[in-house]
Design a protein around this motif. Structure first.
Motif, mmCIF file in Angstrom:
data_model
loop_
_atom_site.group_PDB
_atom_site.id
_atom_site.type_symbol
_atom_site.label_atom_id
_atom_site.label_comp_id
_atom_site.label_asym_id
_atom_site.label_seq_id
_atom_site.Cartn_x
_atom_site.Cartn_y
_atom_site.Cartn_z
ATOM 1 N N ALA A 1 0.847 -1.186 0.000
ATOM 2 C CA ALA A 1 0.000 0.000 0.000
ATOM 3 C C ALA A 1 0.881 1.233 0.000
ATOM 4 C CB ALA A 1 -0.925 -0.003 1.215
ATOM 5 N N LEU A 2 0.376 2.292 -0.615
ATOM 6 C CA LEU A 2 1.132 3.535 -0.734
ATOM 7 C C LEU A 2 0.171 4.700 -0.660
ATOM 8 C CD1 LEU A 2 3.880 4.900 -1.345
ATOM 9 C CD2 LEU A 2 3.334 4.653 -3.777
ATOM 10 N N ARG A 3 0.504 5.638 0.208
ATOM 11 C CA ARG A 3 -0.324 6.833 0.338
ATOM 12 C C ARG A 3 0.511 8.036 -0.095
ATOM 13 N NH1 ARG A 3 -3.684 7.560 5.739
ATOM 14 N NH2 ARG A 3 -4.660 5.769 4.765
ATOM 15 N N LEU A 4 0.013 8.792 -1.047
ATOM 16 C CA LEU A 4 0.722 9.955 -1.582
ATOM 17 C C LEU A 4 -0.137 11.202 -1.452
ATOM 18 C CD1 LEU A 4 2.087 8.409 -4.926
ATOM 19 C CD2 LEU A 4 3.359 8.753 -2.795
ATOM 20 N N GLN A 5 0.535 12.330 -1.368
ATOM 21 C CA GLN A 5 -0.170 13.596 -1.497
ATOM 22 C C GLN A 5 -0.299 13.920 -2.984
ATOM 23 O OE1 GLN A 5 -1.264 13.848 2.018
ATOM 24 N NE2 GLN A 5 -1.443 15.846 1.017
ATOM 25 N N GLU A 6 -1.328 14.620 -3.337
ATOM 26 C CA GLU A 6 -1.495 15.039 -4.730
ATOM 27 C C GLU A 6 -0.237 15.769 -5.190
ATOM 28 O OE1 GLU A 6 -5.019 17.289 -5.359
ATOM 29 O OE2 GLU A 6 -4.752 17.406 -7.539
ATOM 30 N N GLY A 7 0.286 15.351 -6.343
ATOM 31 C CA GLY A 7 1.484 15.970 -6.877
ATOM 32 C C GLY A 7 2.790 15.322 -6.441
ATOM 33 N N GLU A 8 2.719 14.387 -5.507
ATOM 34 C CA GLU A 8 3.931 13.725 -4.989
ATOM 35 C C GLU A 8 4.232 12.487 -5.829
ATOM 36 O OE1 GLU A 8 3.432 12.281 -1.044
ATOM 37 O OE2 GLU A 8 5.476 11.495 -0.889
ATOM 38 N N SER A 9 5.233 12.537 -6.651
ATOM 39 C CA SER A 9 5.573 11.442 -7.566
ATOM 40 C C SER A 9 6.179 10.255 -6.826
ATOM 41 C CB SER A 9 6.547 11.929 -8.635
ATOM 42 O OG SER A 9 5.973 12.991 -9.371
ATOM 43 N N SER A 10 5.990 9.056 -7.362
ATOM 44 C CA SER A 10 6.538 7.849 -6.737
ATOM 45 C C SER A 10 6.546 6.710 -7.760
ATOM 46 C CB SER A 10 5.711 7.464 -5.506
ATOM 47 O OG SER A 10 6.329 6.399 -4.799
ATOM 48 N N SER A 11 7.020 5.554 -7.311
ATOM 49 C CA SER A 11 7.089 4.383 -8.192
ATOM 50 C C SER A 11 6.590 3.136 -7.475
ATOM 51 C CB SER A 11 8.529 4.140 -8.648
ATOM 52 O OG SER A 11 9.009 5.204 -9.417
ATOM 53 N N LEU A 12 5.940 2.285 -8.234
ATOM 54 C CA LEU A 12 5.532 0.977 -7.762
ATOM 55 C C LEU A 12 6.438 -0.061 -8.414
ATOM 56 C CD1 LEU A 12 1.657 1.318 -8.286
ATOM 57 C CD2 LEU A 12 3.085 2.248 -6.455
ATOM 58 N N ASN A 13 6.715 -1.131 -7.666
ATOM 59 C CA ASN A 13 7.647 -2.145 -8.150
ATOM 60 C C ASN A 13 6.953 -3.478 -8.384
ATOM 61 O OD1 ASN A 13 9.643 -4.569 -7.131
ATOM 62 N ND2 ASN A 13 10.648 -3.090 -8.470
ATOM 63 N N CYS A 14 7.371 -4.175 -9.432
ATOM 64 C CA CYS A 14 6.905 -5.529 -9.710
ATOM 65 C C CYS A 14 8.133 -6.361 -10.055
ATOM 66 C CB CYS A 14 5.920 -5.523 -10.881
ATOM 67 S SG CYS A 14 5.447 -7.172 -11.472
ATOM 68 N N SER A 15 8.496 -7.290 -9.187
ATOM 69 C CA SER A 15 9.624 -8.182 -9.483
ATOM 70 C C SER A 15 9.087 -9.562 -9.827
ATOM 71 C CB SER A 15 10.592 -8.251 -8.304
ATOM 72 O OG SER A 15 9.944 -8.796 -7.173
ATOM 73 N N TYR A 16 9.773 -10.237 -10.730
ATOM 74 C CA TYR A 16 9.249 -11.527 -11.192
ATOM 75 C C TYR A 16 10.375 -12.542 -11.323
ATOM 76 C CZ TYR A 16 10.940 -9.717 -15.659
ATOM 77 O OH TYR A 16 11.718 -9.188 -16.663
ATOM 78 N N THR A 17 9.997 -13.802 -11.122
ATOM 79 C CA THR A 17 10.935 -14.894 -11.335
ATOM 80 C C THR A 17 10.226 -15.920 -12.204
ATOM 81 O OG1 THR A 17 10.196 -15.918 -9.265
ATOM 82 C CG2 THR A 17 12.196 -14.587 -9.169
ATOM 83 N N VAL A 18 10.514 -15.891 -13.486
ATOM 84 C CA VAL A 18 10.018 -16.889 -14.421
ATOM 85 C C VAL A 18 11.208 -17.339 -15.266
ATOM 86 C CG1 VAL A 18 7.651 -16.033 -14.534
ATOM 87 C CG2 VAL A 18 9.367 -15.130 -16.108
ATOM 88 N N SER A 19 11.088 -18.501 -15.837
ATOM 89 C CA SER A 19 12.209 -19.047 -16.601
ATOM 90 C C SER A 19 12.481 -18.220 -17.847
ATOM 91 C CB SER A 19 11.918 -20.507 -16.968
ATOM 92 O OG SER A 19 10.693 -20.600 -17.666
ATOM 93 N N GLY A 20 11.507 -17.580 -18.346
ATOM 94 C CA GLY A 20 11.673 -16.701 -19.489
ATOM 95 C C GLY A 20 10.420 -15.856 -19.612
ATOM 96 N N LEU A 21 10.596 -14.567 -19.863
ATOM 97 C CA LEU A 21 9.448 -13.664 -19.903
ATOM 98 C C LEU A 21 8.982 -13.474 -21.333
ATOM 99 C CD1 LEU A 21 7.672 -11.650 -18.208
ATOM 100 C CD2 LEU A 21 9.272 -9.892 -18.963
#
Lengths: 112, 114
Positions: free
Chosen positions: A10-30
């Motif tokens: 979960a992420l709470r931001l103020q309007e105008g406050e930039s940020s990033s979400l992360n997605c890490s994956y482990t598959v044999s081939g994407l």
């Protein structure tokens, strides 16, 4: 075992406050990585597909990037209407047709 | 186009009852699938179909049946409902079976089994 992990939960931001979400994956081939947005009580809404490391795609305040092990969803100057759960899913090379493996999502709240 | 539609939107069942969740798409998509979404878990694939008359199992198929007699419809049948099947069910479709084709989701059916 193939896995998709999203952070933060979960992420709470103020309007105008930039940020990033992360997605890490482990598959044999994407074969493909997908980002969806899900509003409460609704089905996932497609945002982006990324196929290879180094690829980037943009839509309004959202920009998705992909490396060999993870993807980021950058949100620039977010507005309250960007509040939603953001889901990441991957398709494995050699897997059966269009099977998607989903992460558990990041719940984003943007406060005015 | 209506896209992917699902009925009903909400359903309450008693343990042991059977029912069918309906899914239809009007985009002439070949690929259709059913997912369930539970708190703290990602969407999990139940069954999928690559065309009329062809279906296969996903990650969590037990307790569910599917059939695909037309391109447009892909119903999901619960044979004997159990509390563990309480969940939100989503149907999705994509144009082809080529890996990477975007899947579009319906609005979901919220099922409670008592």
């Amino acid at each position: 075992e193939d896995q998709v992990t999203q952070s933060p939960e979960a992420l709470r931001l103020q309007e105008g406050e930039s940020s990033s979400l992360n997605c890490s994956y482990t598959v044999s081939g994407l074969r493909g990585l997908f980002w969806y947005r899900q509003d409460p009580g609704k089905g996932p809404e497609f945002l982006f597909t990324l196929y290879s490391a180094g690829e980037e795609k943009e839509k309004e305040r959202l920009k998705a990037t992909l490396t060999k092990k993870e993807s980021f969803l950058h949100i620039t100057a977010p507005k309250p209407e960007d509040s939603a759960t953001y889901l990441c899913a991957v398709q494995e090379r050699g897997g059966a047709t269009n099977k998607l493996i989903f992460g558990t999502g990041t719940l984003l709240a943007v406060q005015p | 186009n209506a896209g992917v539609t699902q009925t009903p939107k909400f359903q309450v069942l008693k343990t042991g009852q059977s029912m069918t969740l309906q899914c239809a798409q009007d985009m002439n998509h070949e690929y259709m699938s059913w997912y369930r979404q539970d708190p703290g878990m990602g969407l999990r694939l139940i069954h999928y179909s690559v065309g009329a008359g062809i279906t296969d199992q996903g990650e969590v198929p037990n307790g569910y049946n599917v059939s695909r007699s037309t391109t447009e419809d892909f119903p999901l049948r619960l044979l004997s409902a159990a509390p563990s099947q309480t969940s939100v069910y989503f149907c999705a479709s994509s144009y082809g079976v080529v890996v990477g084709d975007t899947q579009y989701f319906g609005p979901g059916t919220r099922l409670t089994v008592l």
